[in-house]
Write a protein that holds these residues in place. Sequence first.
Motif, short mmCIF file in Angstrom:
data_model
loop_
_atom_site.label_atom_id
_atom_site.label_comp_id
_atom_site.label_asym_id
_atom_site.label_seq_id
_atom_site.Cartn_x
_atom_site.Cartn_y
_atom_site.Cartn_z
N TRP A 250 0.83 -1.20 0.00
CA TRP A 250 0.00 0.00 0.00
C TRP A 250 0.87 1.26 0.00
O TRP A 250 2.07 1.21 0.27
CB TRP A 250 -0.96 0.00 1.19
N GLU A 251 0.23 2.36 -0.34
CA GLU A 251 0.91 3.65 -0.27
C GLU A 251 0.41 4.39 0.96
O GLU A 251 -0.76 4.29 1.33
CB GLU A 251 0.68 4.49 -1.54
N ARG A 252 1.32 5.10 1.58
CA ARG A 252 1.02 5.80 2.82
C ARG A 252 0.84 7.28 2.54
O ARG A 252 1.66 7.91 1.88
CB ARG A 252 2.17 5.62 3.81
N GLU A 253 -0.26 7.84 3.02
CA GLU A 253 -0.53 9.28 2.90
C GLU A 253 -0.93 9.79 4.28
O GLU A 253 -2.06 9.61 4.72
CB GLU A 253 -1.65 9.56 1.91
N GLY A 254 0.06 10.38 4.98
CA GLY A 254 -0.20 10.79 6.35
C GLY A 254 -0.53 9.58 7.20
O GLY A 254 0.26 8.64 7.31
N GLU A 255 -1.72 9.55 7.81
CA GLU A 255 -2.15 8.41 8.62
C GLU A 255 -3.01 7.43 7.83
O GLU A 255 -3.48 6.44 8.38
CB GLU A 255 -2.94 8.92 9.84
N ALA A 256 -3.26 7.71 6.57
CA ALA A 256 -4.12 6.86 5.75
C ALA A 256 -3.29 5.95 4.85
O ALA A 256 -2.11 6.20 4.59
CB ALA A 256 -5.06 7.71 4.91
N GLY A 257 -3.91 4.88 4.38
CA GLY A 257 -3.25 3.96 3.47
C GLY A 257 -4.17 3.60 2.33
O GLY A 257 -5.40 3.63 2.47
N ARG A 258 -3.59 3.25 1.18
CA ARG A 258 -4.38 2.87 0.01
C ARG A 258 -3.67 1.71 -0.67
O ARG A 258 -2.47 1.78 -0.93
CB ARG A 258 -4.50 4.07 -0.95
N THR A 259 -4.39 0.63 -0.94
CA THR A 259 -3.79 -0.56 -1.51
C THR A 259 -3.17 -0.27 -2.88
O THR A 259 -3.80 0.38 -3.72
CB THR A 259 -4.83 -1.68 -1.65
N VAL A 260 -1.94 -0.75 -3.08
CA VAL A 260 -1.30 -0.72 -4.39
C VAL A 260 -1.60 -2.06 -5.05
O VAL A 260 -1.11 -3.10 -4.63
CB VAL A 260 0.22 -0.51 -4.27
N ARG A 261 -2.44 -2.03 -6.05
CA ARG A 261 -2.95 -3.27 -6.63
C ARG A 261 -1.96 -3.90 -7.60
O ARG A 261 -1.14 -3.22 -8.22
CB ARG A 261 -4.27 -3.00 -7.35
N LEU A 262 -2.09 -5.21 -7.71
CA LEU A 262 -1.30 -5.93 -8.70
C LEU A 262 -1.67 -5.38 -10.08
O LEU A 262 -2.83 -5.25 -10.41
CB LEU A 262 -1.63 -7.42 -8.60
#
Length: 419
Positions: A250-262
């Motif tokens: 995943w990618e980190r943005e501050g305290e949030a995260g977002r899955t880096v998909r295949l």
Amino acid sequence: MASSPFPGFFLGGFECSAQRRKDGRRLDLIAATRHDLLAEEDYAALAAQGLRGARDGARWHLIERVPERYDWSPVLPLMRAARKAGVRVAWDLCHYGYPDHLDPLEEGFAAALARYAAAFARLCLEEEGQPPILCPVNEISFWSWAGGEVGYFNPGARDRGGELKAKLVAAHLAAGRAARAAVPGTRVIAVDPLIHVLPHRPEDAETAAAYDRSQWDGWNGLLGLAWPELGGGPDGFDVMGVNYYWNNQWEREGEAGRTVRLGDPRHRPFRELLRDAHARYRRPMIITETSIEGAPRAPWLRYVCNEARAAMRAGVPISGLCLYPVVSHPGWDDDRYCPNGLFEMPPRHGRRPVDAPLARELARQAALFEAFRRGEAVPDEPESGPAFAAAWEHSEAARIAAGAEAERLAGDVAATEQR
């Protein structure tokens, strides 16, 4: 292929989480899935699918309700069912759950786990007829974040993740050594996730890098490469267990995260993560957890297996792969049904239904790994990644569409009621 403590390459893992949520409710996924009541059926079903190895849990919170008094009745039916089916089990001693009279942040926790581990190892020798395979503390690094940094579950602390991690490392070490002293030949598995964390913005780079480095802390501590005062060393563990799911990058943005998909160019192939892990520790390795919910189950297994074989060709000694969970289960937070197993949870006519596409892919992969073991040429399957990505996108689109339709219908009902 690397030598394995299990009779075959593939294992089935029974979800055995037993933590207290932040609202105080105790989870017990063995009871929630009725694995405790259906143990014979469950282990017979594993064997029928060619799974002769398993992960399962000895629920400490039930076994030691009174300090230093052990009631083995919660685990004996599981142990005996596995032996009857010819399935070799790796037992989790502390899968987030522990007796209410203990706290991992307080003194006495490591000593209590060590006493319990020694007693359990002797029980295994008596019941199984051989030294056990044990995971003393499941997912040290993840637990220290969930229970010590953000208060997601027990012990419910915040900003004490480093402290909890050190305590869990010490407990794992004490338990592993006590079990080996009680039953020489006991094998110890150390399990944690493999992750890859990227920054969303340049200013997130330091935070992302720190998260990425943290995945190694538990293994480092056990081997004495960190916190030398805890006494870690080469005997810290025998086998490295790595957990890998569809959202472990995943990618980190501050305290949030977002899955880096295949399929995202920043996504690292799983084979590279496996090679990195082996380069650090040079220990035998088992993929101890992997799964995804819904229709992409079979494509995901195909991708993971293809990546595992690629890593093995590069010299990574992977000796097993565990479908975890092997039985679908209620979610930790809201009891929603999580359809991620080889077997669905509700029995029909005395048996749990099998996910047919996943079963077919499992049989196919078992044949490929057997050919690989014999030294036959098993070609790489580069299409396995794109095939999974396509199945994933379709499944996600279907889920979103179903959610939108449910929301529309709910709105229609509400409007009708108002009229």
